[in-house]
Scaffold this motif. Structure first.
Motif, PDB file in Angstrom:
ATOM      1  N   GLU A  60       0.714  -1.229  -0.096  1.00 55.70           N
ATOM      2  CA  GLU A  60      -0.070   0.058  -0.001  1.00 55.70           C
ATOM      3  C   GLU A  60       0.943   1.294  -0.110  1.00 55.70           C
ATOM      4  O   GLU A  60       0.440   2.331  -0.397  1.00 55.70           O
ATOM      5  CB  GLU A  60      -0.857  -0.079   1.341  1.00 55.70           C
ATOM      6  CG  GLU A  60      -0.228   0.142   2.664  1.00 55.70           C
ATOM      7  CD  GLU A  60       0.117  -1.283   3.043  1.00 55.70           C
ATOM      8  OE1 GLU A  60       0.485  -1.354   4.349  1.00 55.70           O
ATOM      9  OE2 GLU A  60      -0.286  -2.332   2.410  1.00 55.70           O
ATOM     10  N   HIS A  61       2.130   1.158   0.461  1.00 56.01           N
ATOM     11  CA  HIS A  61       2.914   2.228   0.660  1.00 56.01           C
ATOM     12  C   HIS A  61       2.969   2.926  -0.936  1.00 56.01           C
ATOM     13  O   HIS A  61       3.518   4.082  -1.022  1.00 56.01           O
ATOM     14  CB  HIS A  61       4.469   1.834   1.125  1.00 56.01           C
ATOM     15  CG  HIS A  61       4.138   1.264   2.590  1.00 56.01           C
ATOM     16  ND1 HIS A  61       3.856   1.912   3.371  1.00 56.01           N
ATOM     17  CD2 HIS A  61       4.284  -0.306   2.857  1.00 56.01           C
ATOM     18  CE1 HIS A  61       3.617   1.050   4.545  1.00 56.01           C
ATOM     19  NE2 HIS A  61       4.075  -0.116   4.210  1.00 56.01           N
ATOM     20  N   TYR A  62       3.119   2.219  -1.947  1.00 60.61           N
ATOM     21  CA  TYR A  62       3.361   2.486  -3.355  1.00 60.61           C
ATOM     22  C   TYR A  62       2.375   3.076  -4.225  1.00 60.61           C
ATOM     23  O   TYR A  62       2.436   3.345  -5.423  1.00 60.61           O
ATOM     24  CB  TYR A  62       4.296   1.427  -3.816  1.00 60.61           C
ATOM     25  CG  TYR A  62       5.290   0.611  -3.099  1.00 60.61           C
ATOM     26  CD1 TYR A  62       6.673   1.502  -2.756  1.00 60.61           C
ATOM     27  CD2 TYR A  62       5.254  -0.510  -2.469  1.00 60.61           C
ATOM     28  CE1 TYR A  62       7.327   0.984  -1.930  1.00 60.61           C
ATOM     29  CE2 TYR A  62       5.867  -1.152  -1.556  1.00 60.61           C
ATOM     30  CZ  TYR A  62       7.120  -0.442  -1.515  1.00 60.61           C
ATOM     31  OH  TYR A  62       8.136  -1.071  -0.495  1.00 60.61           O
ATOM     32  N   VAL A  63       1.333   3.288  -3.485  1.00 65.62           N
ATOM     33  CA  VAL A  63       0.049   3.778  -4.269  1.00 65.62           C
ATOM     34  C   VAL A  63       0.569   5.184  -4.826  1.00 65.62           C
ATOM     35  O   VAL A  63       1.321   6.132  -4.506  1.00 65.62           O
ATOM     36  CB  VAL A  63      -1.039   4.094  -3.519  1.00 65.62           C
ATOM     37  CG1 VAL A  63      -0.844   5.171  -2.246  1.00 65.62           C
ATOM     38  CG2 VAL A  63      -2.240   4.395  -4.058  1.00 65.62           C
ATOM     39  N   GLY A  64       0.093   5.443  -6.235  1.00 65.72           N
ATOM     40  CA  GLY A  64       0.230   6.808  -6.817  1.00 65.72           C
ATOM     41  C   GLY A  64       1.463   6.991  -7.637  1.00 65.72           C
ATOM     42  O   GLY A  64       1.811   7.792  -8.192  1.00 65.72           O
ATOM     43  N   TRP A 119      12.861  -2.842 -11.512  1.00 66.05           N
ATOM     44  CA  TRP A 119      14.257  -2.330 -12.133  1.00 66.05           C
ATOM     45  C   TRP A 119      14.640  -1.241 -11.517  1.00 66.05           C
ATOM     46  O   TRP A 119      15.847  -1.092 -11.234  1.00 66.05           O
ATOM     47  CB  TRP A 119      13.854  -1.811 -13.570  1.00 66.05           C
ATOM     48  CG  TRP A 119      14.800  -1.557 -14.618  1.00 66.05           C
ATOM     49  CD1 TRP A 119      15.344  -2.333 -15.518  1.00 66.05           C
ATOM     50  CD2 TRP A 119      15.272   0.006 -14.604  1.00 66.05           C
ATOM     51  NE1 TRP A 119      16.662  -1.321 -15.812  1.00 66.05           N
ATOM     52  CE2 TRP A 119      16.373  -0.063 -15.514  1.00 66.05           C
ATOM     53  CE3 TRP A 119      14.911   1.128 -14.130  1.00 66.05           C
ATOM     54  CZ2 TRP A 119      17.121   0.772 -15.886  1.00 66.05           C
ATOM     55  CZ3 TRP A 119      15.583   2.343 -14.220  1.00 66.05           C
ATOM     56  CH2 TRP A 119      16.791   2.343 -15.288  1.00 66.05           C
ATOM     57  N   GLN A 120      13.692  -0.606 -10.705  1.00 66.67           N
ATOM     58  CA  GLN A 120      14.219   0.598 -10.049  1.00 66.67           C
ATOM     59  C   GLN A 120      14.195   0.740  -8.472  1.00 66.67           C
ATOM     60  O   GLN A 120      14.452   1.483  -7.732  1.00 66.67           O
ATOM     61  CB  GLN A 120      13.484   1.925 -10.476  1.00 66.67           C
ATOM     62  CG  GLN A 120      12.123   1.842 -10.051  1.00 66.67           C
ATOM     63  CD  GLN A 120      11.178   3.152 -10.270  1.00 66.67           C
ATOM     64  OE1 GLN A 120      11.790   3.726 -11.099  1.00 66.67           O
ATOM     65  NE2 GLN A 120       9.811   3.181  -9.977  1.00 66.67           N
ATOM     66  N   ASN A 121      13.963  -0.515  -7.858  1.00 64.00           N
ATOM     67  CA  ASN A 121      13.630  -0.910  -6.745  1.00 64.00           C
ATOM     68  C   ASN A 121      12.688   0.413  -6.105  1.00 64.00           C
ATOM     69  O   ASN A 121      13.193   1.218  -5.122  1.00 64.00           O
ATOM     70  CB  ASN A 121      15.173  -0.691  -5.724  1.00 64.00           C
ATOM     71  CG  ASN A 121      14.881  -1.356  -4.609  1.00 64.00           C
ATOM     72  OD1 ASN A 121      13.710  -2.002  -4.024  1.00 64.00           O
ATOM     73  ND2 ASN A 121      15.743  -1.158  -3.607  1.00 64.00           N
ATOM     74  N   LEU A 122      11.650  -0.001  -6.660  1.00 59.30           N
ATOM     75  CA  LEU A 122      10.491   1.097  -6.030  1.00 59.30           C
ATOM     76  C   LEU A 122      10.587   1.453  -4.628  1.00 59.30           C
ATOM     77  O   LEU A 122      10.333   0.829  -3.754  1.00 59.30           O
ATOM     78  CB  LEU A 122       8.964   0.869  -6.550  1.00 59.30           C
ATOM     79  CG  LEU A 122       7.914   1.730  -6.747  1.00 59.30           C
ATOM     80  CD1 LEU A 122       8.055   2.573  -7.865  1.00 59.30           C
ATOM     81  CD2 LEU A 122       6.629   0.918  -6.647  1.00 59.30           C
ATOM     82  N   HIS A 123      10.305   2.865  -4.450  1.00 56.88           N
ATOM     83  CA  HIS A 123      10.418   3.316  -2.955  1.00 56.88           C
ATOM     84  C   HIS A 123       9.566   4.282  -2.629  1.00 56.88           C
ATOM     85  O   HIS A 123       9.201   5.274  -3.566  1.00 56.88           O
ATOM     86  CB  HIS A 123      11.848   3.553  -2.473  1.00 56.88           C
ATOM     87  CG  HIS A 123      12.533   4.558  -3.441  1.00 56.88           C
ATOM     88  ND1 HIS A 123      12.451   5.864  -3.408  1.00 56.88           N
ATOM     89  CD2 HIS A 123      13.329   4.159  -4.707  1.00 56.88           C
ATOM     90  CE1 HIS A 123      13.075   6.715  -4.315  1.00 56.88           C
ATOM     91  NE2 HIS A 123      13.783   5.821  -4.994  1.00 56.88           N
ATOM     92  N   PHE A 124       9.436   4.937  -1.287  1.00 53.90           N
ATOM     93  CA  PHE A 124       8.489   5.904  -1.029  1.00 53.90           C
ATOM     94  C   PHE A 124       8.612   6.005   0.408  1.00 53.90           C
ATOM     95  O   PHE A 124       9.003   5.234   1.303  1.00 53.90           O
ATOM     96  CB  PHE A 124       6.991   5.731  -1.217  1.00 53.90           C
ATOM     97  CG  PHE A 124       6.081   7.041  -1.236  1.00 53.90           C
ATOM     98  CD1 PHE A 124       6.412   8.081  -2.192  1.00 53.90           C
ATOM     99  CD2 PHE A 124       5.403   7.019  -0.243  1.00 53.90           C
ATOM    100  CE1 PHE A 124       5.729   9.197  -2.131  1.00 53.90           C
ATOM    101  CE2 PHE A 124       4.606   8.342  -0.309  1.00 53.90           C
ATOM    102  CZ  PHE A 124       4.803   9.365  -1.244  1.00 53.90           C
ATOM    103  N   LEU A 125       8.445   7.304   0.904  1.00 47.40           N
ATOM    104  CA  LEU A 125       8.798   7.651   2.289  1.00 47.40           C
ATOM    105  C   LEU A 125       7.429   7.605   3.087  1.00 47.40           C
ATOM    106  O   LEU A 125       6.557   8.241   2.755  1.00 47.40           O
ATOM    107  CB  LEU A 125       9.322   9.074   2.485  1.00 47.40           C
ATOM    108  CG  LEU A 125       9.838   9.688   3.946  1.00 47.40           C
ATOM    109  CD1 LEU A 125      11.174   9.030   4.189  1.00 47.40           C
ATOM    110  CD2 LEU A 125      10.246  11.256   3.776  1.00 47.40           C
ATOM    111  N   VAL A 168      10.594   3.093   2.275  1.00 51.35           N
ATOM    112  CA  VAL A 168      10.435   1.532   2.418  1.00 51.35           C
ATOM    113  C   VAL A 168      10.545   1.203   1.084  1.00 51.35           C
ATOM    114  O   VAL A 168      10.443   1.940  -0.207  1.00 51.35           O
ATOM    115  CB  VAL A 168       8.928   1.218   2.636  1.00 51.35           C
ATOM    116  CG1 VAL A 168       8.566   1.576   4.141  1.00 51.35           C
ATOM    117  CG2 VAL A 168       7.889   2.342   1.847  1.00 51.35           C
ATOM    118  N   PHE A 169      11.120   0.270   0.525  1.00 51.46           N
ATOM    119  CA  PHE A 169      11.586  -0.347  -0.667  1.00 51.46           C
ATOM    120  C   PHE A 169      10.876  -1.575  -1.184  1.00 51.46           C
ATOM    121  O   PHE A 169      10.318  -2.459  -0.339  1.00 51.46           O
ATOM    122  CB  PHE A 169      13.017  -0.605  -0.875  1.00 51.46           C
ATOM    123  CG  PHE A 169      13.984   0.566  -0.584  1.00 51.46           C
ATOM    124  CD1 PHE A 169      14.391   1.486  -1.516  1.00 51.46           C
ATOM    125  CD2 PHE A 169      14.286   0.852   0.652  1.00 51.46           C
ATOM    126  CE1 PHE A 169      15.154   2.314  -1.596  1.00 51.46           C
ATOM    127  CE2 PHE A 169      15.028   2.219   1.007  1.00 51.46           C
ATOM    128  CZ  PHE A 169      15.352   2.835  -0.219  1.00 51.46           C
TER     129      PHE A 169
END
Length: 337
Positions: free
Chosen positions: A125-129, A139-145, A155-156
């Motif tokens: 749920e952290h990666y919404v939007g 590929w990019q190790n998706l992350h968000f604060l 969080v990665f």
């Protein structure tokens, strides 16, 4: 005697002439809304079709590029000489043990996140939007604060990855674990190896759907406050990498570059590390603006910014004038911003 078939003819014959299109503009398939035509364009609807298209292109020595949502890339104005494979393999299914499996073309939101939240599984749920497919996320190790309200750590996606199915650069289909990717900040081994992610399995944990939706709403609000909306201000997301732990946007803002324009390419007044397309921006204008920002930031701070977006296809060469400090009548800082 029939004429000899070209590699392109052979590829179209093997993938199906009715499914391989010629000279398809790529701008509509990118979040930047910029880019010239691909010589050949094919949509893969399953991971098997994706693997087959890549293998055929490799066998015939045809350059290829796998396209997801088209975020984090800038496609050249001259387009792509070869085959663009649009990854539309979006199947998702729940597995025992709180696991979620998805093909690499599945969109992180809504495909992945909604499936998980509706099943009461937490971790995605952290990666919404954030516009990304599963393949792009790895590929990019998706992350968000996240999570709100503290936002004390990043969080990665690697934290919830259990395993992935890949087609290796050597042409083998393999199941690999997280260690294979050598994840870092905005980095995975996929930056260096021509491996293709076909599918991934995520290890999630039971959670409260109401709390997950609170996190999602808070993260979407956070992004809306700080990022220009893609719907009205197309962009590729953040242009430059962090440097020595300092956000590139902070350095660009310190140099007073928000609102700087070349043609219809503009440093966003809302987020200094994002360049937006104000209507008819070209890849050449974006590249010239990137070069100008790099030049100014290095001259004033000593830091050399490095792009994190990928440059795909053929670009018009930058003239000497475009590589020099941009004249006031070409690049301006709007007085009301």
């Amino acid at each position: 005697m029939s004429p000899a078939r070209t590699p392109y003819d052979k590829l179209r014959a093997r993938l199906g002439p009715e499914r391989v299109q010629r000279n398809v503009p790529l701008a509509p398939y990118t979040t930047f809304k910029i880019g010239g035509p691909a010589d050949l364009f094919f949509e893969a609807h399953t991971r098997d079709e994706l693997a087959e298209a890549v293998q055929i292109a490799r066998t015939l020595s045809i350059p290829y590029f796998v396209l997801g949502l088209g975020a984090n890339i800038l496609v050249g104005d001259r387009g792509f000489r070869g085959l663009v494979i649009r990854n539309r393999a979006r199947a998702c299914r729940l597995l025992p043990g709180h696991r979620l499996w998805a093909e690499s073309g599945a969109v992180v939101y809504p495909d992945l996140i909604e499936t998980a939240v509706e099943a009461g599984l937490s971790g995605l749920e952290h990666y919404v939007g954030i516009p990304s497919t599963v393949g792009g996320a790895l590929w990019q190790n998706l992350h968000f604060l996240s999570p709100p309200p503290e936002r004390e750590r990043t969080v990665f996606i690697e934290e919830v990855l259990a395993e992935a199915e890949i087609l290796t650069a050597e042409g083998k289909r393999r199941l690999v674990g997280p260690d294979y990717f050598r994840f870092g900040y905005d980095y995975s081994i996929l930056h260096e190896r021509d491996d293709i992610v076909l599918a991934a399995t995520f290890q999630l944990s039971p959670g409260d759907p109401a709390r997950m939706r609170e996190v999602m709403a808070a993260n979407l609000a956070w992004r809306r406050e700080r990022h220009p909306p893609l719907e009205t201000e197309p962009s590729a997301g953040s242009i430059f990498k962090k440097i020595d732990g300092i956000g590139a946007g902070r350095l660009i803002d310190q140099c007073g570059l928000k609102g700087t324009r070349i043609g219809d390419a503009e440093v966003s007044p809302r987020h200094a590390n994002i360049i937006v397309n104000r209507g008819q921006a070209t890849a050449a204008q974006v590249r010239a603006l990137i070069a100008y920002v790099q030049q100014v930031v290095e001259a004033r701070t000593g830091y050399r910014l490095e792009p994190e977006i990928r440059f795909v296809g053929e670009f018009e060469p930058l003239s000497e004038n475009e590589l020099q400090p941009v004249p006031d009548h070409v690049a301006t800082r709007h007085p009301d911003r």
